[in-house]
Design a protein around this motif. Structure first.
Motif, short mmCIF file in Angstrom:
data_model
loop_
_atom_site.label_atom_id
_atom_site.label_comp_id
_atom_site.label_asym_id
_atom_site.label_seq_id
_atom_site.Cartn_x
_atom_site.Cartn_y
_atom_site.Cartn_z
N GLY A 52 0.80 -1.22 0.00
CA GLY A 52 0.00 0.00 0.00
C GLY A 52 0.83 1.27 0.00
N ILE A 53 2.14 1.14 0.05
CA ILE A 53 3.02 2.32 0.03
C ILE A 53 3.49 2.56 -1.41
N ILE A 54 3.39 3.80 -1.85
CA ILE A 54 3.87 4.16 -3.18
C ILE A 54 5.38 4.29 -3.12
N ALA A 91 -4.11 -5.26 -10.31
CA ALA A 91 -2.75 -5.52 -9.81
C ALA A 91 -2.76 -5.44 -8.28
N PRO A 92 -2.32 -6.48 -7.58
CA PRO A 92 -2.37 -6.50 -6.11
C PRO A 92 -1.72 -5.29 -5.45
N ASP A 93 -0.58 -4.84 -5.96
CA ASP A 93 0.10 -3.69 -5.35
C ASP A 93 -0.74 -2.43 -5.47
N ALA A 96 -3.67 -2.58 -3.09
CA ALA A 96 -3.24 -2.27 -1.72
C ALA A 96 -3.09 -0.77 -1.52
N ILE A 97 -2.54 -0.08 -2.52
CA ILE A 97 -2.41 1.38 -2.44
C ILE A 97 -3.78 2.03 -2.35
N ALA A 98 -4.71 1.57 -3.16
CA ALA A 98 -6.06 2.12 -3.15
C ALA A 98 -6.73 1.89 -1.80
#
Length: 321
Positions: A52-54, A91-93, A96-98
């Motif tokens: 969840g971190i950019i 996309a899972p990453d 998670a960010i969203a």
């Protein structure tokens, strides 16, 4: 308990990650790409959860957050925007960010507002976007806190009362996809859906829709609701749920769906779903009395002729059960 605590990863905020990158640049003289790489490596070695971190290290707005902000600010939602967001969150990453930035709350609220919409494509797009976000314990718990189960059950109930089959299959499929995603790994959400009589809505679906048109996600939802996969609880209630489902007639309905044979694109899913419902001898005998075993044997014969090993394996596994 001690082992579980040691295995739990620490979380940090986006601001903390960005600050570490800034310090690497300003204090250690690294260029930006090197600073980002060093920050990721350092935090990973420390056991920090970076989901969840950019971590792109650029000042360009992230596409997921840009689209999410549009959804939050839009007064006139479009199916195109919702569909685009769902594709991004595939996309899972990015999902998670969203989720870390309030997407689950936003999409659950949107689904609630659209529950009485006359535009099924808009509702389906919103549900698809929501299901793409429900990938872990945190997002699923957020969904529960926002009243997600009540909202999804209300949408299904409303659609079944209208009994309009032309556009109902895709909408029901989207709803059951959300149920399957939300209940995965969550005993609390399984219980919530069962307490909201999801089993009655499932049997209604079997009764109202032709067997060849049953939403594929319905089978997935049955499997998830009746699978003990929440390792945080000592004893699951799914065995009792399976008996409740069977008593209502879901096992018999699944057995009937097997008669579609290889013409059904969901035959494997139906086999797996029936296997999760058939938890005791009484249920198995009921399935046999309704012609379930004959249907399975026919599917095995047909799959041999068609060299369909996936169907053959599923049917043999069900027959053993």
């Amino acid at each position: 308990m001690g082992g579980a605590t040691r295995g739990k990863k620490t979380k940090i905020s986006q601001e903390a990650f960005d600050e570490l990158v800034r310090e690497n640049v300003e204090d250690l003289g690294m260029d930006r790409s090197e600073a980002v790489e060093d920050a990721i490596e350092t935090l990973t070695l420390q056991g920090v959860d970076l989901s969840g971190i950019i971590t792109s290290g650029t000042d360009t707005p992230h596409p997921v957050l840009d689209t999410l902000n549009k959804l939050k600010q839009s007064e006139d939602l479009s199916a195109t925007l919702l569909h685009h967001f769902a594709l991004l969150c595939a996309a899972p990453d990015d999902a998670a960010i969203a989720s870390r930035n309030g997407a689950v709350e936003t999409l659950t609220s949107i689904c609630s507002k659209l529950s009485t919409s006359s535009d099924p494509k808009l509702v389906i797009s919103a549900l698809s976007a929501l299901s793409s976000l429900l990938r872990d314990v945190q997002s699923n718990e957020t969904f529960a806190r926002c009243g997600g189960p009540d909202i999804i059950i209300a949408i299904i109930s409303s659609k079944q009362q209208q009994q309009q089959q032309q556009d109902s299959v895709d909408l029901l499929n989207a709803c059951f996809s959300v149920i399957a995603a939300a209940a995965t790994g969550s005993e609390i959400l399984k219980e919530s859906f069962v307490n909201l009589n999801v089993d009655q809505l499932i049997i209604n679906t079997f009764n109202q829709i032709q067997p060849h048109s049953i939403p594929a996600a319905l089978y997935d939802a049955i499997c998830v609701l009746l699978t003990s996969d929440d390792h945080r609880v000592a004893a699951s209630q799914v065995f009792g749920y399976a008996r409740r489902f069977a008593k209502l007639g879901i096992a018999d309905a699944l057995a009937h769906s097997l008669r579609q044979g290889l013409t059904s694109s969901s035959l494997v899913s139906a086999c797996v779903a029936l296997k999760t419902v058939a938890v005791n001898d009484d249920i198995c005998r009921s399935v046999a009395d309704k012609g379930g075993i004959d249907a399975v044997l026919q599917c095995i014969d047909d799959s041999g002729e068609e060299y369909n090993m996936a169907v053959a394996r599923s049917c043999c596994s069900l027959l053993c059960k």
